[in-house]
Design a protein around this motif. Structure first.
Motif, PDB file in Angstrom:
ATOM      1  N   CYS A  54      25.153  -9.512 -15.548  1.00  0.00           N
ATOM      2  CA  CYS A  54      24.017  -8.683 -15.137  1.00  0.00           C
ATOM      3  C   CYS A  54      24.493  -7.538 -14.359  1.00  0.00           C
ATOM      4  O   CYS A  54      23.931  -6.590 -13.671  1.00  0.00           O
ATOM      5  N   ASP A  55      25.849  -7.216 -14.831  1.00  0.00           N
ATOM      6  CA  ASP A  55      26.330  -5.947 -14.092  1.00  0.00           C
ATOM      7  C   ASP A  55      25.728  -4.759 -14.338  1.00  0.00           C
ATOM      8  O   ASP A  55      25.775  -3.699 -13.498  1.00  0.00           O
ATOM      9  N   SER A  56      25.057  -4.649 -15.261  1.00  0.00           N
ATOM     10  CA  SER A  56      24.256  -3.288 -15.562  1.00  0.00           C
ATOM     11  C   SER A  56      23.346  -2.942 -14.563  1.00  0.00           C
ATOM     12  O   SER A  56      22.603  -2.043 -14.335  1.00  0.00           O
ATOM     13  N   TRP A  57      22.676  -4.327 -13.993  1.00  0.00           N
ATOM     14  CA  TRP A  57      21.618  -4.069 -12.706  1.00  0.00           C
ATOM     15  C   TRP A  57      22.208  -2.925 -11.710  1.00  0.00           C
ATOM     16  O   TRP A  57      21.362  -2.436 -10.944  1.00  0.00           O
ATOM     17  N   ALA A  58      23.288  -2.894 -11.655  1.00  0.00           N
ATOM     18  CA  ALA A  58      23.983  -2.238 -10.287  1.00  0.00           C
ATOM     19  C   ALA A  58      24.070  -0.466 -10.657  1.00  0.00           C
ATOM     20  O   ALA A  58      24.407   0.202  -9.710  1.00  0.00           O
ATOM     21  N   GLU A  59      23.280  -0.408 -11.760  1.00  0.00           N
ATOM     22  CA  GLU A  59      23.037   1.169 -11.769  1.00  0.00           C
ATOM     23  C   GLU A  59      22.313   1.799 -11.145  1.00  0.00           C
ATOM     24  O   GLU A  59      22.312   3.174 -10.749  1.00  0.00           O
TER      25      GLU A  59
END
Length: 208
Positions: A54-59
């Motif tokens: 889910c790292d892309s959420w931090a964008e």
């Protein structure tokens, strides 16, 4: 599952000006009342987030907040009573520190969201925890100044909690109440503290 699903779950709608309902929901979220629902709905997501999926959420700022909530809060519910409850603290902290630097934290205008965003500063043990605890107090002071008048008692409590956590961290450099589950020995001073049982995370919500 999306960041919006997490934020809708963690921030109840329609209670932004009702102090009693605000505090009651906060107690439910933070003191184990939400565990059953989190385990049922978000266990798989919590594992996915821990694996970096889910790292892309931090964008985005609110996506970053949602990921912090999963790693910091949902991990505590899903793995309560085990060392795994704290395993994602460093990842949550990295998200917070980046978000403080890139403007994501400052872009959040809700005191409630800002408070939850900052929690890993004091939740995550490590060599910089004393400095982070002091920063958390400063952020809590700033957040209190943003709160609407009807909810100021809630954020006065948050500031008091930040100071209580800071006092424990300044004294021990870690959270002694985790010692047993993390299988680490307590110092003599920590043993006295544990016997007294006055832990910040158990302080009654809304009381001083």
């Amino acid at each position: 599952m999306t960041p919006t699903d997490i934020l809708r779950f963690c921030f109840a709608q329609g209670i932004d000006s009702d102090l009693d309902r605000h505090l009651a929901f906060w107690a439910w979220m933070m003191r184990g009342g939400a565990d059953a629902q989190i385990i049922a709905r978000f266990s798989s997501l919590t594992a996915q987030a821990a694996a970096g999926k889910c790292d892309s959420w931090a964008e985005s700022a609110r996506g970053r907040l949602a990921l912090i909530l999963v790693l910091d809060q949902f991990s505590r519910s899903v793995y309560r009573g085990t060392g795994a409850a704290y395993a994602q603290d460093p990842a949550a902290l990295a998200l917070v520190e980046c978000g403080l630097g890139n403007g994501h934290f400052d872009s959040l205008r809700s005191p409630w969201e800002r408070t939850m965003f900052a929690l890993p500063l004091v939740h995550t043990e490590g060599p910089t925890i004393r400095e982070r605890a002091a920063l958390n107090v400063q952020l809590a002071q700033d957040t209190l100044s943003m709160a609407q008048e009807s909810l100021k008692p809630a954020y006065e409590f948050c500031l008091a909690q930040s100071r209580r956590h800071q006092a424990v961290i300044d004294r021990f450099g870690r959270h002694p109440h985790r010692n047993a589950v993390l299988r680490r020995a307590s110092t003599a001073d920590e043993s006295l503290y544990l016997e007294a049982g006055a832990f910040p995370h158990e302080h009654e919500i809304g009381k001083g």
